[in-house]
Design a protein around this motif. Structure first.
Motif, short mmCIF file in Angstrom:
data_model
loop_
_atom_site.label_atom_id
_atom_site.label_comp_id
_atom_site.label_asym_id
_atom_site.label_seq_id
_atom_site.Cartn_x
_atom_site.Cartn_y
_atom_site.Cartn_z
N LEU A 1 22.56 2.90 -26.27
CA LEU A 1 22.25 1.61 -26.91
C LEU A 1 23.49 1.02 -27.57
N PHE A 2 24.29 1.86 -28.20
CA PHE A 2 25.52 1.39 -28.85
C PHE A 2 26.49 0.84 -27.80
N ALA A 3 26.71 1.58 -26.73
CA ALA A 3 27.63 1.12 -25.67
C ALA A 3 27.11 -0.18 -25.06
N TRP A 4 25.82 -0.23 -24.80
CA TRP A 4 25.22 -1.44 -24.22
C TRP A 4 25.45 -2.65 -25.13
N SER A 5 25.25 -2.45 -26.44
CA SER A 5 25.40 -3.58 -27.37
C SER A 5 26.85 -4.02 -27.50
N LEU A 6 27.81 -3.11 -27.32
CA LEU A 6 29.22 -3.48 -27.43
C LEU A 6 29.79 -4.10 -26.16
N LEU A 7 29.13 -3.90 -25.05
CA LEU A 7 29.66 -4.41 -23.78
C LEU A 7 29.19 -5.84 -23.52
N ARG A 8 29.48 -6.71 -24.46
CA ARG A 8 29.16 -8.12 -24.31
C ARG A 8 30.28 -8.79 -23.52
N ASP A 9 30.01 -10.00 -23.09
CA ASP A 9 31.02 -10.75 -22.34
C ASP A 9 32.25 -11.05 -23.18
N ASP A 10 32.09 -11.15 -24.50
CA ASP A 10 33.23 -11.49 -25.34
C ASP A 10 33.99 -10.26 -25.84
N THR A 11 33.57 -9.07 -25.45
CA THR A 11 34.28 -7.85 -25.82
C THR A 11 35.45 -7.67 -24.84
N PRO A 12 36.66 -7.46 -25.34
CA PRO A 12 37.79 -7.23 -24.42
C PRO A 12 37.51 -6.00 -23.53
N SER A 13 37.92 -6.09 -22.28
CA SER A 13 37.67 -5.02 -21.33
C SER A 13 38.26 -3.69 -21.77
N THR A 14 39.44 -3.74 -22.38
CA THR A 14 40.07 -2.48 -22.81
C THR A 14 39.23 -1.80 -23.88
N THR A 15 38.69 -2.58 -24.81
CA THR A 15 37.81 -2.03 -25.85
C THR A 15 36.54 -1.48 -25.22
N ALA A 16 35.97 -2.24 -24.31
CA ALA A 16 34.74 -1.81 -23.64
C ALA A 16 34.96 -0.50 -22.89
N LEU A 17 36.09 -0.37 -22.23
CA LEU A 17 36.37 0.85 -21.47
C LEU A 17 36.62 2.05 -22.38
N VAL A 18 37.21 1.81 -23.54
CA VAL A 18 37.39 2.90 -24.51
C VAL A 18 36.03 3.39 -24.99
N VAL A 19 35.14 2.46 -25.32
CA VAL A 19 33.79 2.81 -25.76
C VAL A 19 33.04 3.53 -24.64
N ALA A 20 33.14 2.99 -23.44
CA ALA A 20 32.45 3.60 -22.29
C ALA A 20 32.95 5.02 -22.03
N THR A 21 34.25 5.21 -22.10
CA THR A 21 34.83 6.54 -21.87
C THR A 21 34.37 7.52 -22.93
N ALA A 22 34.36 7.09 -24.18
CA ALA A 22 33.90 7.96 -25.27
C ALA A 22 32.43 8.33 -25.07
N TYR A 23 31.62 7.34 -24.69
CA TYR A 23 30.20 7.64 -24.47
C TYR A 23 30.01 8.61 -23.32
N GLU A 24 30.76 8.43 -22.24
CA GLU A 24 30.60 9.33 -21.10
C GLU A 24 30.86 10.78 -21.51
N ARG A 25 31.88 11.00 -22.30
CA ARG A 25 32.16 12.37 -22.77
C ARG A 25 31.01 12.90 -23.62
N LEU A 26 30.54 12.08 -24.55
CA LEU A 26 29.42 12.48 -25.40
C LEU A 26 28.15 12.70 -24.58
N PHE A 27 27.91 11.80 -23.64
CA PHE A 27 26.70 11.87 -22.82
C PHE A 27 26.62 13.19 -22.06
N TRP A 28 27.68 13.55 -21.35
CA TRP A 28 27.63 14.75 -20.53
C TRP A 28 27.55 16.01 -21.38
N GLY A 29 28.21 16.02 -22.53
CA GLY A 29 28.07 17.15 -23.44
C GLY A 29 26.66 17.26 -23.98
N ALA A 30 26.10 16.12 -24.38
CA ALA A 30 24.73 16.11 -24.91
C ALA A 30 23.71 16.46 -23.83
#
Length: 148
Positions: free
Chosen positions: A29-58
C-alpha cells in the motif's frame, strides 16, 4: 495444559506470521501510494526496490510460520469447507508469488535501463495495487480459517 515454553513459541510464531503479513500488505500500500505520476522515477524505483527486498523476506517468513502454524494442527487438520478454504488460500498465495516474481523483474528491468530517470511507473503502480488486493483476500481466507 500446554507447557509455558511451548505456549510462548506458538505465540512467537503467530506474532511473526502477523508481522510478516503487515509488512507485505502495508509495504504494498505504501509503494502504491508513492508511485504517483508526479513522483520522480528514481524515487519510485528506490521505493520499489526497497519493497521488493522486504516483500521477499516477509514472504519467506510467512511461508515458514504458516507451515509451522499448520503443523501445530496436524494430524487433526480438518477437511470439508475448512480444507477447501485452505486449498483456495494456498492457490492464491502461489498465484501471488508468481505475479510478484513478474513485478520484481519489472523493477529490476526498470533499474537497469539507461533511461531509468524517465521510466514510467504505471505498471509498477498497478502491480503494487494488485499485490495489496490479493493479500487482502488472503487475509480474509486466513480469518475464515482461524475463526470459522
Amino acid at each position: 495444559m500446554v507447557p509455558p515454553l511451548s505456549a510462548l513459541s506458538h505465540l512467537a510464531v503467530r506474532w511473526l506470521h502477523v508481522f510478516g503479513m503487515a509488512v507485505t500488505v502495508g509495504g504494498a500500500l505504501f509503494a502504491w501510494s508513492l508511485l504517483r505520476d508526479d513522483t520522480p522515477s528514481t524515487t519510485a524505483l528506490v521505493v520499489a526496490t526497497a519493497y521488493e527486498r522486504l516483500f521477499w523476506g516477509a514472504m519467506g517468513l510467512l511461508v515458514m510460520t504458516g507451515v509451522g502454524n499448520l503443523g501445530a494442527l496436524t494430524p487433526s487438520v480438518p477437511g470439508g469447507t475448512w480444507g477447501t478454504a485452505l486449498s483456495a488460500k494456498l492457490l492464491l498465495v502461489a498465484l501471488l508469488l508468481l505475479g510478484s516474481l513478474v513485478r520484481s523483474l519489472l523493477v529490476v528491468d526498470a533499474r537497469r535501463r539507461p533511461d531509468a530517470e524517465t521510466v514510467g511507473t504505471a505498471a509498477l503502480r498497478v502491480g503494487y495495487a494488485a499485490t495489496a488486493l490479493v493479500l487482502g483476500v488472503v487475509v480474509v481466507f486466513a480469518e475464515v480459517l482461524a475463526h470459522g
